[in-house]
Scaffold this motif. Sequence first.
Motif, mmCIF file in Angstrom:
data_model
loop_
_atom_site.group_PDB
_atom_site.id
_atom_site.type_symbol
_atom_site.label_atom_id
_atom_site.label_comp_id
_atom_site.label_asym_id
_atom_site.label_seq_id
_atom_site.Cartn_x
_atom_site.Cartn_y
_atom_site.Cartn_z
ATOM 1 N N ARG A 44 42.815 30.230 43.370
ATOM 2 C CA ARG A 44 42.872 30.759 44.764
ATOM 3 C C ARG A 44 43.386 32.469 44.668
ATOM 4 N NH1 ARG A 44 47.476 26.789 45.932
ATOM 5 N NH2 ARG A 44 46.241 24.661 45.907
ATOM 6 N N THR A 45 43.253 32.860 43.263
ATOM 7 C CA THR A 45 43.553 34.259 43.123
ATOM 8 C C THR A 45 42.476 34.704 42.341
ATOM 9 O OG1 THR A 45 44.488 33.872 40.752
ATOM 10 C CG2 THR A 45 46.100 33.547 42.422
ATOM 11 N N VAL A 46 42.559 36.233 42.229
ATOM 12 C CA VAL A 46 41.577 36.849 41.409
ATOM 13 C C VAL A 46 41.261 36.504 40.078
ATOM 14 C CG1 VAL A 46 42.933 38.959 40.655
ATOM 15 C CG2 VAL A 46 40.575 39.201 41.380
ATOM 16 N N LEU A 47 42.347 35.594 39.583
ATOM 17 C CA LEU A 47 41.968 35.181 38.269
ATOM 18 C C LEU A 47 41.299 33.748 37.947
ATOM 19 C CD1 LEU A 47 45.695 36.186 37.270
ATOM 20 C CD2 LEU A 47 43.763 37.369 36.217
ATOM 21 N N ALA A 48 40.826 33.559 38.847
ATOM 22 C CA ALA A 48 39.980 32.247 39.044
ATOM 23 C C ALA A 48 39.053 32.076 38.061
ATOM 24 C CB ALA A 48 39.352 32.035 40.234
ATOM 25 N N ASP A 49 38.334 33.167 37.486
ATOM 26 C CA ASP A 49 37.345 32.943 36.590
ATOM 27 C C ASP A 49 37.946 33.860 35.280
ATOM 28 O OD1 ASP A 49 37.222 35.474 37.542
ATOM 29 O OD2 ASP A 49 35.009 35.568 37.644
ATOM 30 N N ARG A 50 39.085 34.059 35.174
ATOM 31 C CA ARG A 50 39.808 34.853 33.970
ATOM 32 C C ARG A 50 40.562 33.984 33.101
ATOM 33 N NH1 ARG A 50 39.346 40.473 34.874
ATOM 34 N NH2 ARG A 50 40.063 40.301 32.500
ATOM 35 N N HIS A 51 40.517 32.705 32.991
ATOM 36 C CA HIS A 51 41.342 31.814 32.121
ATOM 37 C C HIS A 51 41.247 32.367 30.488
ATOM 38 C CE1 HIS A 51 40.443 28.356 34.942
ATOM 39 N NE2 HIS A 51 41.126 29.337 35.530
ATOM 40 N N ASP A 52 40.273 33.029 30.301
ATOM 41 C CA ASP A 52 40.255 33.099 28.641
ATOM 42 C C ASP A 52 40.747 34.771 28.401
ATOM 43 O OD1 ASP A 52 39.647 30.644 27.997
ATOM 44 O OD2 ASP A 52 37.443 31.131 28.248
ATOM 45 N N ALA A 53 40.864 35.347 29.502
ATOM 46 C CA ALA A 53 41.401 36.727 29.344
ATOM 47 C C ALA A 53 42.769 36.952 28.708
ATOM 48 C CB ALA A 53 41.182 37.469 30.626
ATOM 49 N N LEU A 54 43.084 37.655 27.972
ATOM 50 C CA LEU A 54 44.366 38.192 27.236
ATOM 51 C C LEU A 54 45.152 38.731 28.312
ATOM 52 C CD1 LEU A 54 43.555 39.500 23.785
ATOM 53 C CD2 LEU A 54 44.408 37.444 24.322
ATOM 54 N N VAL A 55 46.369 38.338 28.692
ATOM 55 C CA VAL A 55 47.375 38.831 29.694
ATOM 56 C C VAL A 55 47.609 40.276 29.510
ATOM 57 C CG1 VAL A 55 49.838 39.084 30.156
ATOM 58 C CG2 VAL A 55 48.682 36.742 29.750
ATOM 59 N N ARG A 56 47.589 41.012 27.930
ATOM 60 C CA ARG A 56 47.541 42.375 27.995
ATOM 61 C C ARG A 56 46.299 43.333 28.677
ATOM 62 N NH1 ARG A 56 44.661 44.627 23.481
ATOM 63 N NH2 ARG A 56 43.811 42.925 22.212
ATOM 64 N N GLU A 57 45.118 42.557 28.999
ATOM 65 C CA GLU A 57 43.954 43.192 29.461
ATOM 66 C C GLU A 57 43.992 42.946 30.967
ATOM 67 O OE1 GLU A 57 41.157 40.622 28.027
ATOM 68 O OE2 GLU A 57 40.879 41.703 25.860
ATOM 69 N N LEU A 58 45.160 42.540 31.693
ATOM 70 C CA LEU A 58 44.984 42.281 32.962
ATOM 71 C C LEU A 58 45.819 43.632 33.604
ATOM 72 C CD1 LEU A 58 46.395 38.701 33.452
ATOM 73 C CD2 LEU A 58 44.064 39.685 33.136
ATOM 74 N N SER A 59 45.136 44.064 34.856
ATOM 75 C CA SER A 59 46.181 44.869 35.846
ATOM 76 C C SER A 59 47.480 44.549 36.088
ATOM 77 C CB SER A 59 45.194 45.336 36.847
ATOM 78 O OG SER A 59 44.997 44.298 37.789
ATOM 79 N N LEU A 60 47.989 45.463 36.466
ATOM 80 C CA LEU A 60 49.343 45.089 37.200
ATOM 81 C C LEU A 60 49.474 44.063 38.071
ATOM 82 C CD1 LEU A 60 52.570 45.242 37.251
ATOM 83 C CD2 LEU A 60 52.211 47.246 38.614
ATOM 84 N N GLY A 61 48.512 44.236 39.137
ATOM 85 C CA GLY A 61 48.153 43.133 40.204
ATOM 86 C C GLY A 61 47.736 41.821 39.664
ATOM 87 N N MET A 62 46.908 41.645 38.638
ATOM 88 C CA MET A 62 46.401 40.620 38.208
ATOM 89 C C MET A 62 47.855 39.837 37.490
ATOM 90 S SD MET A 62 42.973 41.389 36.592
ATOM 91 C CE MET A 62 41.438 41.734 37.472
ATOM 92 N N ARG A 63 48.283 40.625 36.829
ATOM 93 C CA ARG A 63 49.536 40.185 36.023
ATOM 94 C C ARG A 63 50.751 39.580 37.209
ATOM 95 N NH1 ARG A 63 50.944 42.279 30.500
ATOM 96 N NH2 ARG A 63 53.108 42.146 31.500
ATOM 97 N N LYS A 64 50.781 40.392 38.144
ATOM 98 C CA LYS A 64 51.825 39.987 39.272
ATOM 99 C C LYS A 64 51.326 38.493 39.922
ATOM 100 C CE LYS A 64 54.389 42.408 41.491
ATOM 101 N NZ LYS A 64 55.228 43.299 42.347
ATOM 102 N N GLN A 65 49.857 38.385 40.036
ATOM 103 C CA GLN A 65 49.631 37.053 40.668
ATOM 104 C C GLN A 65 49.851 35.997 39.671
ATOM 105 O OE1 GLN A 65 45.593 37.513 42.917
ATOM 106 N NE2 GLN A 65 45.785 39.203 42.424
ATOM 107 N N LEU A 66 49.260 36.308 38.342
ATOM 108 C CA LEU A 66 49.692 35.375 37.103
ATOM 109 C C LEU A 66 51.326 34.914 37.365
ATOM 110 C CD1 LEU A 66 48.865 33.482 34.853
ATOM 111 C CD2 LEU A 66 48.879 35.552 33.401
ATOM 112 N N GLY A 67 52.057 35.791 37.168
ATOM 113 C CA GLY A 67 53.569 35.539 37.201
ATOM 114 C C GLY A 67 54.096 34.873 38.509
ATOM 115 N N LEU A 68 53.468 35.322 39.729
ATOM 116 C CA LEU A 68 53.623 34.246 40.948
ATOM 117 C C LEU A 68 53.133 32.783 40.732
ATOM 118 C CD1 LEU A 68 55.167 34.290 43.782
ATOM 119 C CD2 LEU A 68 52.772 34.640 44.604
#
Length: 240
Positions: free
Chosen positions: A113-137
């Motif tokens: 349900r987030t912008v990370l729906a198709d980013r399962h294999d992305a490294l966390v360090r490559e994510l924007s702050l907004g993406m990191r916050k969605q993952l953190g939530l």
Amino acid sequence: MIDVESVTVRFGDHLALREVQCTVADGEFVCLVGRNGSGKTTLLRLLAGLSEPTTGRVRVAGQAATSLAARAVRGFAQAEPPLYDYLTVREQLSFVCRLYGVPLASALERLARTVLADRHDALVRELSLGMRKQLGLVAATLHDPALVLMDEPANALDATAVTTLRESVRHWHAQQRTVVLCTHDLSWADDLADRLLVLQHGRLAHDVRLAGETVTAALRRLGATDALTRPEPTTAEPAS
């Protein structure tokens, strides 16, 4: 759900919190506001069991806030999520799922349900702050905690992510979960908050049960609109 008993927090010569005392009942939605440096994040960290008071006591669901029992009923969406940079998104969620005994499939369903729906294999360090916050939530709430703590959850999110987050918060409130929200954006709190806590210079200056009054109106009535400041600026990449 929450008992804060005569809590003082001292960092060297600095008093971050001074004799703070309050209780929060099951199902209450609390808006926590205050100027930068007023002690908001310090209080949230105490409630999250990430630190201990210098004096006083903090209990969650009848247990010490630092206990494993309290961890099981609580989730904390931090302003800067504590993630492992060299794990992938899937690996980060898998690690948290093992901690809480939650199936990874359930976490990935929420991630969809987030912008990370198709980013399962992305490294966390490559994510924007907004993406990191969605993952953190997602990581903070995948065990369906009875208490949700949030520190500026919408900061750095794009409009679509903010809408999704609002819907989630509204759903938690409808389920009678206890929510403590620290935010500068009162449109969140005006819709849902039952209670307003205002910190000033480490003291709990106001504790208001709203009874139909909005947070904005209560702050104006109290002459406490100066308690509001935007979150500290960040140099992180903006959300995509």
